[in-house]
Design an enzyme around this catalytic site. Sequence first.
Site, PDB file in Angstrom:
ATOM      1  N   CYS A 277       0.803  -1.236   0.000  1.00  0.00           N
ATOM      2  CA  CYS A 277       0.000   0.000   0.000  1.00  0.00           C
ATOM      3  C   CYS A 277       0.832   1.280   0.000  1.00  0.00           C
ATOM      4  CB  CYS A 277      -0.933  -0.006   1.198  1.00  0.00           C
ATOM      5  SG  CYS A 277      -2.134  -1.343   1.129  1.00  0.00           S
TER       6      CYS A 277
HETATM    7  N1  LIG Z   1      -2.596  -5.976   1.667  1.00  0.00           N
HETATM    8  C1  LIG Z   1      -3.092  -4.925   2.261  1.00  0.00           C
HETATM    9  O1  LIG Z   1      -2.756  -4.640   3.419  1.00  0.00           O
HETATM   10  C2  LIG Z   1      -4.107  -4.024   1.581  1.00  0.00           C
HETATM   11  C3  LIG Z   1      -4.842  -3.123   2.372  1.00  0.00           C
HETATM   12  C4  LIG Z   1      -5.786  -2.303   1.774  1.00  0.00           C
HETATM   13  C5  LIG Z   1      -5.951  -2.360   0.390  1.00  0.00           C
HETATM   14  N2  LIG Z   1      -5.220  -3.231  -0.369  1.00  0.00           N
HETATM   15  C6  LIG Z   1      -5.469  -3.246  -1.807  1.00  0.00           C
HETATM   16  O2  LIG Z   1      -6.279  -4.393  -2.108  1.00  0.00           O
HETATM   17  C7  LIG Z   1      -5.927  -4.901  -3.395  1.00  0.00           C
HETATM   18  C8  LIG Z   1      -5.551  -6.374  -3.261  1.00  0.00           C
HETATM   19  O3  LIG Z   1      -4.372  -6.463  -2.464  1.00  0.00           O
HETATM   20  P1  LIG Z   1      -3.963  -7.793  -1.716  1.00  0.00           P
HETATM   21  O4  LIG Z   1      -2.906  -7.398  -0.741  1.00  0.00           O
HETATM   22  O5  LIG Z   1      -5.176  -8.510  -1.226  1.00  0.00           O
HETATM   23  O6  LIG Z   1      -3.323  -8.629  -2.922  1.00  0.00           O
HETATM   24  P2  LIG Z   1      -2.875 -10.147  -2.890  1.00  0.00           P
HETATM   25  O7  LIG Z   1      -1.779 -10.277  -3.862  1.00  0.00           O
HETATM   26  O8  LIG Z   1      -2.694 -10.616  -1.481  1.00  0.00           O
HETATM   27  O9  LIG Z   1      -4.149 -10.924  -3.450  1.00  0.00           O
HETATM   28  C9  LIG Z   1      -4.644 -10.774  -4.710  1.00  0.00           C
HETATM   29  C10 LIG Z   1      -5.216 -12.093  -5.188  1.00  0.00           C
HETATM   30  O10 LIG Z   1      -5.829 -11.845  -6.450  1.00  0.00           O
HETATM   31  C11 LIG Z   1      -5.555 -12.939  -7.305  1.00  0.00           C
HETATM   32  N3  LIG Z   1      -5.754 -12.493  -8.667  1.00  0.00           N
HETATM   33  C12 LIG Z   1      -4.918 -11.767  -9.456  1.00  0.00           C
HETATM   34  N4  LIG Z   1      -5.503 -11.497 -10.630  1.00  0.00           N
HETATM   35  C13 LIG Z   1      -6.731 -12.060 -10.591  1.00  0.00           C
HETATM   36  C14 LIG Z   1      -7.809 -12.106 -11.499  1.00  0.00           C
HETATM   37  N5  LIG Z   1      -7.753 -11.502 -12.689  1.00  0.00           N
HETATM   38  N6  LIG Z   1      -8.918 -12.782 -11.131  1.00  0.00           N
HETATM   39  C15 LIG Z   1      -8.992 -13.390  -9.919  1.00  0.00           C
HETATM   40  N7  LIG Z   1      -8.002 -13.372  -9.022  1.00  0.00           N
HETATM   41  C16 LIG Z   1      -6.887 -12.704  -9.350  1.00  0.00           C
HETATM   42  C17 LIG Z   1      -4.146 -13.361  -6.939  1.00  0.00           C
HETATM   43  O11 LIG Z   1      -3.901 -14.706  -7.335  1.00  0.00           O
HETATM   44  C18 LIG Z   1      -4.148 -13.162  -5.422  1.00  0.00           C
HETATM   45  O12 LIG Z   1      -4.530 -14.354  -4.738  1.00  0.00           O
HETATM   46  C19 LIG Z   1      -4.807  -4.028  -3.906  1.00  0.00           C
HETATM   47  O13 LIG Z   1      -5.355  -3.022  -4.714  1.00  0.00           O
HETATM   48  C20 LIG Z   1      -4.226  -3.412  -2.641  1.00  0.00           C
HETATM   49  O14 LIG Z   1      -3.614  -2.168  -2.886  1.00  0.00           O
HETATM   50  C21 LIG Z   1      -4.312  -4.070   0.207  1.00  0.00           C
END
Ligand SMILES: NC(=O)c1ccc[n+]([C@@H]2O[C@H](COP(=O)([O-])OP(=O)(O)OC[C@H]3O[C@@H](n4cnc5c(N)ncnc54)[C@H](O)[C@@H]3O)[C@@H](O)[C@H]2O)c1
Length: 450
Positions: A277
Amino acid sequence: MAGKTPREALLERIQNRTATVGVIGLGYVGLPLAVEFAKAGFHVVGFDVSERVCKLLMDGKSHIQDVPASEIAAIVREGLFVATTDEAALAQADALSIAVPTPLSKTRDPDMSYVIAAAQTATRQAHAGMLVVLESTTYPGTTREVLLPPLSERGLTVGEDVFVAFSPERVDPGNPVYHTKNTPKVVGGITPACVELASALYASCIDRIVPVASPEAAELVKLLENTFRSVNIGLVNEMAIVCDKLGVDVWEVIDAAATKPFGFMKFTPGPGIGGHCIPLDPHYLAWKMRTLNYKTRFIDLASEINSQMPALVVAKVALALNGDKKAVNGSNVLVLGVAYKRDIDDVRESPALDVIRLLEEQGAVVTFHDPYIDTVREDGHLRHGVALTPASIAATDAVVVVTDHGNVDYQLVMDNAKVIVDSRNVTRNLVKTNARVVSLAANSVTRAGL
Ligand SMILES: NC(=O)c1ccc[n+]([C@@H]2O[C@H](COP(=O)([O-])OP(=O)(O)OC[C@H]3O[C@@H](n4cnc5c(N)ncnc54)[C@H](O)[C@@H]3O)[C@@H](O)[C@H]2O)c1
């Protein structure tokens, strides 16, 4: 539900928990959300492109530290949750939440490929009466620009047939107090019906909903929050540099400032920023504003200062070794903590990786210890962590504390190390020994009796 409009029918299904909720992307954000929906009584279909993730979840295991395997096993057993790589399973969903990655490209521009792919998936499976909510952090305008056109091309009218909203995820991995359920959720819809339905859906499993006037406002809320953190961490890191030059203890200055009961919020300096983030999100806003011929100076400056911190840490290692008439080249350096922040197992964008790379570039022999992380892959090179024992500590020329995990025995380090470069101030309250402690931010070297 004869005679009901798609809006009325969906609202009813949400309120009586007969709706099926699809979650696209089962990572740090999507999985906890899917679990909350299931715990609220909805049937949840989790779709992820990773076979490994889906298999793990269907076996009742968890790949996300904050989500206990027992919760996954329970909702799978009760038939409330399936994880699948078959997107056709989403067709039965009444609502979709999209939580896929939003990284930066090599040129540090937004990489929208995951959101675009997920939007295409959602569009292929969309049907009249479906709600689609984007959760991924992104630039203002994404929801309208990326989600709406393909839905319209399919002949679905937003606000009448389908409903589209943006609701930023605020999950804070490792936070023992705030989880998905008790963190207020901001929701911005394309139309009033969109925000009404998205609010109703999230209200079923999240304590407080904060509706805003548009998806753009909701997108910007998230970017403001994370830019606020980036800028304040940048400010306090610059204060560490200032204190270093003045020979003043930055930690003492911050703690004393934090006694002011109003108008001050405590941030602490460190080796740099990491995670999915803070280092990335502000650049989504900076990029968007560049397209409008505006330069976001606070974002750029904070990024510049924060990204220089690993080099400052390495400079401190060189200074510390110098005190023992040693060079970085050939010295054994133990990096203590490689996760990007305390008490979590995530190394994405971790400053520890920069510290390791910079030390190795100068010829140091680097090992690491992290109670949450056994192996780290960086630049195609897999490295294994070492145990933290009196012998492994004593064998190093310097220990660099990069991550201040709560379950590390820092006194053991103090008792056995020759030199500690402490970028997190974990040594402040330890019993002093002959180990020399070099702080990130005071031009002083302390040891017992000094
Ligand atoms: N990790 C955090 O602390 C956090 C906090 C707030 C917001 N976010 C935001 O949330 C979003 C997701 O982040 P995250 O940390 O959960 O990511 P992550 O990498 O942990 O998880 C994403 C998942 O999406 C899957 N994926 C990728 N492309 C895909 C598709 N086309 N269809 C289906 N699945 C797909 C991946 O295989 C993975 O399992 C990002 O935009 C991030 O900035 C993250």
